[in-house]
Design a protein around this motif. Structure first.
Motif, short mmCIF file in Angstrom:
data_model
loop_
_atom_site.label_atom_id
_atom_site.label_comp_id
_atom_site.label_asym_id
_atom_site.label_seq_id
_atom_site.Cartn_x
_atom_site.Cartn_y
_atom_site.Cartn_z
N MET A 253 14.42 2.73 33.45
CA MET A 253 13.75 3.64 33.63
C MET A 253 14.80 4.21 35.21
SD MET A 253 11.63 4.65 32.45
CE MET A 253 12.46 4.44 30.53
N MET A 254 16.10 3.77 35.36
CA MET A 254 16.39 3.88 37.81
C MET A 254 16.63 5.52 36.61
SD MET A 254 16.55 2.09 39.27
CE MET A 254 17.50 2.26 40.54
N ASP A 255 16.76 6.62 35.77
CA ASP A 255 17.83 8.03 35.51
C ASP A 255 16.11 8.57 36.03
OD1 ASP A 255 16.54 6.68 33.12
OD2 ASP A 255 18.26 7.71 32.09
N GLY A 256 15.16 7.97 35.56
CA GLY A 256 14.01 9.63 35.90
C GLY A 256 13.52 9.56 34.49
N ALA A 257 14.15 9.62 33.49
CA ALA A 257 13.60 10.00 32.21
C ALA A 257 12.33 9.12 31.54
CB ALA A 257 15.04 9.49 31.57
N PRO A 258 11.95 10.17 30.95
CA PRO A 258 10.19 9.93 30.40
C PRO A 258 10.90 8.07 28.85
CG PRO A 258 10.54 12.40 29.32
CD PRO A 258 12.30 11.63 30.79
#
Lengths: 244, 185, 453
Positions: free
Chosen positions: B72-77
């Motif tokens: 989840m490091m890119d912060g996308a759902p």
């Protein structure tokens, strides 16, 4: 300064030697005390049993008996705690307020006096600070609040030559006496007492010392039932030069 | 009368006289060896701590056998299917607390609220600069009274239980391990 | 009705179990001492927490309204329950509205207090307690014996026997790690398959309208983030004004409870998960009445850490079930009498008034003083055992008069000297202890005889 001696009822009747030792220790430090014969009891037994009303006659007698003295010394942390904290149930006359402020526990009082004669006490000593002296009067630091207990009883023991205070697994666990608790819940009370004694025995205590004879009465009763000797002594007896 | 009104009336009737609301401490200063202390605390609460800039190597070395890995490091759902059967979840932590090894993870960083809990193993990645000394400092820095996330959690160590004879068991219902990767400035 | 002394004695008859129980909880107490000493400002924190709680209780109605207002704005459905029955009906109503039949619960002493599980089960809901300790006592059809460690009274072999029956493990299995592992699968299945999840509330924050739930297992989070409905049940006293107040309470809670610096998960739930519902059930059930008792209201500051249980020498040797109330131990002994004084009349006496509970309490509730005051309430309400009542009246009379006191003292000493051993052993004192050896002469007799008086 006028000093009166308050001797708890059960000490008067069952442990007169402790009261006599108290008298002697005070005399050795140059304090003349009076023992007013009108005294009986502070009232704690009834009040702790939920009968504060039944305690009032004793408490009022206490106030009447001792109001005229500057200081009231008692060889019991528990009774002193009761007078100081639970006489709030009485109407707060100046006399009541005076005895609440003027009543002190023996070891605390001794620390305000010049030291007595040197005493040899070559024993491994198990210290039992009664809970009311410890957490009620804050005579020492409870293990809940800090690692170094200190306190009047240990300070006095440190003046003895040859005495070694043993370290315990549980430095200040309650002995299980608790006044009427001892007869309300005898199974738990005795279990607490025997656990307490076991801790002292495990660490090689040769004598159990306290400033409260009530705890010692309970512990002594268990020791004797166990049939293995471990003498108990009130601090006044030791300071009076007695040996176990 | 509604229970609501009944309760509020009774409380109003019975409440004591006003007592002042004490001021709160602002938090202790960050110790000079904050990173080491934080790492030590993470280990003490049953987690693992690695200080490295090479996050992916650290993760690969520790979890070489993880098959289903969600980052989840890119912060996308989170849209990648079932929440069950996840071997490893990697999430960015927002703030670390030196005194207890806890790491604040906000909903926005999780992708799905359940992810840090359903996974078999959890990796939290934290910048060494995102440390505070204690919980007072943590709340001061997070400012949750101004920008409340819908959900957020302090995570300190992996899931654990001591419910059977006080024996500590790591990995109760949640993650069986927690690795914290602290990235130096 | 079983009193504390009877139930305690029954527990203590198993000397080996009692020793284990005592030691296990003392270990937790010792850990608590150790971690609190690592915080130099520990005592200041306790004072602060006590002050925040006292303030909150003094304006509780306003904070409840603020909490509700903010929660509603966050999209939470807020319910109010005056008592346990209403609480249970509300929870059932929420479940029925959505056709939910499978509920997972994380630990909540409030729902224990309301006896929610049997109520829901009687109405066709399957309830699975997802905290391992809670699950153990649920499978054993028992109540929790401790508010933080619900199954602390059970030995691992007993847990093994339960798990053999329910989870198919070997009947000889008693390794805590393997047992916990055996429960993991079934518990996760229940969590993944639930229609709704219920949690307690450790703290409600008026300022944000959010709640905080603390667990070590992660079971609360697994439940609420997977199920479409989250029901959080909260007593009215759980509020704190500001979110930053949590900095104080989260530093105190786990250190006091288990000696951990903080629980593994401290979850801050503010809005419902999308898609999903979030319900708060705010429960009174006697709390507002307790707030109206000036001498006793400070007990409402309790944050349910269990430190007073762990440190209580009576609790450790009598077990949680001996208290016969949802909350056992010292804190239970000062809360339960407010609910039903006659039923719980023996609890304020289940203590030596040693004071240790007061010294560990993270919010500085003067528990020993409250125990003492409840004893007076029991006495005034005429709920003391008749024999004790009579003894105290007589004793009060004896100590009121010097002559009576001296005469009774002499008689008592004579009695102590002549009582035969077999009879002494039939008294409550002599059953377990030797009687004191009575001297011939009291101190006052000696004092007068020696010419001092």
């Amino acid at each position: 300064m006028s000093v009166a001696l308050f001797i708890p009822c059960y000490v008067d009747q069952l442990y007169p030697q402790v009261a006599r030792a108290t008298l002697a220790v005070l005399a050795a430090r140059g304090v003349t005390v009076e023992y007013p014969l009108a005294q009986t009891c502070c009232g704690q037994p009834m009040a702790n049993a939920g009968c504060e009303g039944d305690a009032h006659a004793a408490a009022r007698r206490f106030v009447r008996t001792f109001a005229g003295y500057d200081t009231i010394v008692a060889p019991s942390g528990s009774c002193v705690h009761y007078v100081r904290h639970h006489f709030d149930a009485l109407p707060q006359t100046s006399q009541v307020q005076h005895v609440r402020n003027a009543t002190v526990e023996l070891s605390e009082f001794l620390l305000t006096l010049p030291e007595g004669p040197p005493i040899d006490f070559p024993y491994r000593v198990g210290v039992h600070v009664g809970c009311h002296a410890l957490r009620g009067l804050r005579q020492a630091v409870s293990s809940e609040l800090g690692p170094t207990p200190g306190g009047a009883l240990r300070t006095l023991l440190a003046t003895l030559r040859g005495a070694e205070v043993v370290a315990l697994d549980r430095p200040d666990e309650c002995c299980g006496f608790g006044g009427t608790f001892a007869v309300d819940e005898p199974a738990i009370s005795a279990r607490m007492g025997s656990d307490r004694i076991a801790d002292h025995r495990r660490h090689g205590a040769q004598v159990l010392v306290s400033g409260d004879m009530s705890c010692l009465m309970h512990l002594d009763g268990i020791v004797r039932r166990q049939g293995a000797p471990l003498p108990v002594m009130h601090i006044a007896q030791i300071l009076n030069g007695e040996r176990p | 009368m509604s229970s609501r009104q009944e309760i509020l009336d009774a409380v109003r009737r019975n409440r004591p006289d006003a007592r002042p609301l004490p001021d709160l401490p602002t938090g202790a200063a960050l110790p000079h060896d904050a990173v080491e202390r934080f790492a030590a605390m993470v280990r003490e609460v049953g987690g693992e701590a690695v200080i490295t800039g090479d996050v992916s190597t650290a993760i690969h070395n520790r979890y070489p056998e993880a098959r289903r890995v969600i980052s989840m490091m890119d912060g996308a759902p989170f849209t990648a299917g079932s929440l069950d059967g996840i071997d490893l979840v990697i999430i960015r932590g927002e703030l670390g607390v030196v005194e207890n090894g806890a790491i604040w993870v906000a909903e926005s960083a999780m992708g799905h609220r359940a992810l840090p809990f359903v996974t078999m193993h959890l990796v939290l990645v934290l910048r060494a600069t995102d440390l505070v000394a204690d919980m007072h400092g943590a709340y001061a820095a997070l400012g949750l009274e101004r920008r409340t996330p819908g959900f957020g959690v302090f995570i300190s160590g992996p899931s654990k239980t001591a419910d059977i004879e006080r024996a500590l068991v790591i990995g109760a219902q949640g993650p069986r391990s927690l690795m914290v990767v602290i990235t130096p400035p | 009705m079983t009193t504390h002394p009877e139930a305690a004695e029954a527990f203590a008859q198993d000397a080996e179990r009692t020793a284990w129980h005592d030691q296990a909880l003392w270990f937790v107490r010792a850990k608590r001492d150790q971690v609190t000493r690592a915080i130099p400002e520990w005592e200041a924190l306790r004072t602060l927490a006590s002050g925040i709680k006292a303030h909150t209780l003094s304006r509780l109605d306003e904070y409840l309204e603020q909490f509700e207002r903010n929660a509603l704005a966050n999209g939470v459905v807020v319910h109010w329950a005056a008592d346990a029955d209403e609480h249970n009906r509300i929870v059932l109503g929420i479940l029925r509205d959505r056709g939910a039949t499978r509920l997972v619960k994380s630990k909540s002493m409030l729902t224990e207090e309301c006896h929610l599980n049997p109520y829901l089960e009687a109405h066709g809901i399957t309830v699975v307690d997802s905290d391992l300790g809670e699950r153990i006592v649920q499978l054993g059809r028992e109540a929790p014996s401790h508010i933080v460690m619900p199954a602390i009274h059970k030995r691992k072999a007993e847990v093994g026997a339960l798990f053999a029956e329910h989870f198919g493990t070997s009947p000889d299995e008693d390794d805590p790690g393997r047992l916990a592992d055996a429960a993991r699968g079934p518990l996760r299945s229940a969590l993944f398959g639930a229609d709704a999840a219920l949690t307690g509330v450790n703290f409600g924050v008026a300022e944000t309208g959010g709640i905080v739930v603390c667990t070590n297992e992660g079971n609360a989070d697994l439940g609420v983030h997977l199920a479409p409905i989250h029901i959080a049940c909260m007593g009215i006293e759980k509020l704190v004004p500001r979110v930053a107040d949590l900095g104080v309470f989260l530093r105190l809670l786990a250190r006091s409870a288990t000696g951990q610096p903080i629980t593994a998960y401290s979850s801050h739930v503010v809005t419902p998960r999308a898609p999903g519902q979030l319900h708060f059930v705010i429960v009174d059930n006697g709390r507002s009445e307790h707030l109206g008792r000036p001498e006793f209201r400070e007990a409402l500051a309790c944050i349910r850490c269990g430190a007073c249980l762990n440190t209580c020498p009576v609790y450790r040797r009598s077990g949680g079930h001996s208290y016969g109330s949802t909350i056992p131990g010292p804190i239970g002994a000062i809360l339960s009498p407010g609910v039903d004084l006659a039923k719980h009349a023996s609890l304020p006496f289940a203590s030596t008034l040693c004071g240790s509970c007061g010294d560990v309490c993270p919010v500085k509730i003067d528990i020993p003083q409250q125990l003492y005051r409840w004893r007076q309430m029991v006495g005034r309400a005429g709920l003391l055992p008749a024999k004790k009542r009579l003894t105290m009246t007589l004793l009060g009379g004896v100590f009121g008069s010097r002559a009576w006191y001296e005469w009774c003292g002499r008689m008592a000493r004579v009695a102590l000297r002549v009582v035969p051993g077999w009879l002494a052993r039939r008294t409550a004192w002599g059953r377990e202890r030797e009687l004191p050896v009575a001297p011939k002469e009291s101190f006052r007799e000696w004092y007068q005889r020696s010419g001092r008086g």
